[in-house]
Enzyme design. Sequence first.
Site, PDB file in Angstrom:
ATOM      1  N   ASN A  49      30.537   4.670  34.169  1.00  0.00           N
ATOM      2  CA  ASN A  49      29.587   5.772  34.058  1.00  0.00           C
ATOM      3  C   ASN A  49      29.460   6.290  32.632  1.00  0.00           C
ATOM      4  O   ASN A  49      28.360   6.400  32.107  1.00  0.00           O
ATOM      5  CB  ASN A  49      30.043   6.921  34.972  1.00  0.00           C
ATOM      6  N   HIS A  92      44.792   4.518  13.076  1.00  0.00           N
ATOM      7  CA  HIS A  92      45.338   4.934  11.790  1.00  0.00           C
ATOM      8  C   HIS A  92      46.852   4.897  11.875  1.00  0.00           C
ATOM      9  O   HIS A  92      47.418   5.043  12.958  1.00  0.00           O
ATOM     10  CB  HIS A  92      44.861   6.344  11.441  1.00  0.00           C
ATOM     11  N   THR A 106      49.687   7.762  28.545  1.00  0.00           N
ATOM     12  CA  THR A 106      50.358   7.219  27.365  1.00  0.00           C
ATOM     13  C   THR A 106      51.305   6.073  27.711  1.00  0.00           C
ATOM     14  O   THR A 106      51.791   5.391  26.822  1.00  0.00           O
ATOM     15  CB  THR A 106      51.170   8.335  26.669  1.00  0.00           C
ATOM     16  N   LYS A 107      51.611   5.906  29.012  1.00  0.00           N
ATOM     17  CA  LYS A 107      52.517   4.849  29.450  1.00  0.00           C
ATOM     18  C   LYS A 107      51.907   4.102  30.619  1.00  0.00           C
ATOM     19  O   LYS A 107      51.063   4.647  31.343  1.00  0.00           O
ATOM     20  CB  LYS A 107      53.848   5.466  29.899  1.00  0.00           C
ATOM     21  N   LYS A 154      51.292  11.027  43.257  1.00  0.00           N
ATOM     22  CA  LYS A 154      51.061  10.627  44.647  1.00  0.00           C
ATOM     23  C   LYS A 154      51.186   9.118  44.776  1.00  0.00           C
ATOM     24  O   LYS A 154      50.808   8.379  43.872  1.00  0.00           O
ATOM     25  CB  LYS A 154      49.638  11.056  45.061  1.00  0.00           C
TER      26      LYS A 154
END
Lengths: 204, 204, 204
Positions: A86, A116, A181-182, A199
């Site tokens: 989307n 960076h 992030t993991k 969940k």
Amino acid sequence: MLFEFIHMTNITAERMVEHDWWTRPIPPNVIWGDGFYCESSQIFRHFKSTRENAVVLGKHVSCYAGCSFSLGKEGTCTVGDFTMLNGVLIMAEERIEIGSYCMMSWNVGIADSDFHPLDPAQRLQDALALAPYYEKRPPRPALRTAPVRIRDNVWIGMGAVILKGVEIGENSVVAAGAIVTKSVPANVVVAGNPAVVVKQLESK
Amino acid sequence: MLFEFIHMTNITAERMVEHDWWTRPIPPNVIWGDGFYCESSQIFRHFKSTRENAVVLGKHVSCYAGCSFSLGKEGTCTVGDFTMLNGVLIMAEERIEIGSYCMMSWNVGIADSDFHPLDPAQRLQDALALAPYYEKRPPRPALRTAPVRIRDNVWIGMGAVILKGVEIGENSVVAAGAIVTKSVPANVVVAGNPAVVVKQLESK
Amino acid sequence: MLFEFIHMTNITAERMVEHDWWTRPIPPNVIWGDGFYCESSQIFRHFKSTRENAVVLGKHVSCYAGCSFSLGKEGTCTVGDFTMLNGVLIMAEERIEIGSYCMMSWNVGIADSDFHPLDPAQRLQDALALAPYYEKRPPRPALRTAPVRIRDNVWIGMGAVILKGVEIGENSVVAAGAIVTKSVPANVVVAGNPAVVVKQLESK
């Protein structure tokens, strides 16, 4: 019009989107399967990849106008069948793989690089290297990249961000606003900043 | 074309961006140094500042099309040398200072004001004051503003938000999706909502 | 021009926004009160509702160009008097109610549905059902919706997300970047992901 009838798409033989307000064709190194729907070729406005088959879209993929394939010179991206994008900003310097039957909502960001360096001195050098009109541009410091892999039937909610090196397992759901992030296992819902499992879904 | 050669920029003498699809010039109270790259003058579409030198950009600044200098009547903004703004919404009612060698990613928001009062009764008055066609508009309640200062070599990740009164110290990094409500020291990484220090960087 | 003088709006009798760059009229099932300011009719570019009076805007509502009334076929939305919508994505499959004197900032998202099922098998079916050119499209699985109700004098900060079934009480404030998954009482400030109460406001 035979081409369009067989392939069931809204892309013309000249690689233009029908009735589009954006007037550039889809880049030549973008490949798609039958049933591709593209709301506007503007989704390739940040596309810089020079790789062969830089973007490979499966069958019946749909890409709406909020998307951007922001691929760097070496970036590649694959998208499986029946996946609906989307409004996803896909930032690939190396490789982003998206599976089949995935659904991605508005304002989603996916990146396979930090773009960076973290080290301050190298970062300053990168700022110099990125100035378009600077005559003494140094080379860019080496970019750390790590491919992102989003498996089949993954659903990513509004405003979520998926960072470099992340793999999201089959059937899993990323809640709205989650910062991932993991890596995420299969058959779970993750939410929060940073995202954690909230969940378990029943696997089939 | 001598002007452009010397100054190394894509802005014409008439303050238009070359090859731009947006047809308005850059406002007269925006100043830039040599080497300025501007992807589109549309980044000034929300610009309302009447201050002299309302925006002062250093040398070799680059501003991409996702940016918006959304400055109120009294708002000012300075940007140092070699800073790259990819997609930043700069909302200044008073003053936002961005240092040199900074890098800002997509969908970043920086504001030096809350724009509306916290007190419910005053907020309701502000809603009346902001209705464009209301004949009995009351005056706006006093706006609380506090300048934002982003020091040199700061890197702000995708979707991060920097709120009023925040100072971000030299070399620091704001992770993707971080909501920064308090000042950040130099040489750290902050992340989360609200943002907290998650890593110390080695200072040079 | 008598019409415009009496109604104090920038919408012409042909339902076009004056001086708009977007060239489509406001849909016929959108109703507004006196004093409506609309920055661009582009805010209805995702509007698909076929309901009568699908959007009912009160008096002196202002809608800026970052907004989108992304209403599904059965979606409806009401907005009270003197409410200002800066940049809100309103995603209604059933009903989103916004009170009077509300203020909403940039990149806010409000949804009354998850849009897709949580169950993996049903979700995969939904992916098939949503492919525009797929000849064997199954029916979409039933969508779970729950109306969103935002009471009077509510202020929603930049980048906040309000999810299905949420009610936000009178006078309350949603901080920038908050992800609101549960209802919020009156006269409080909520912040965080997920959002929690961080401050009590004095009720009048």
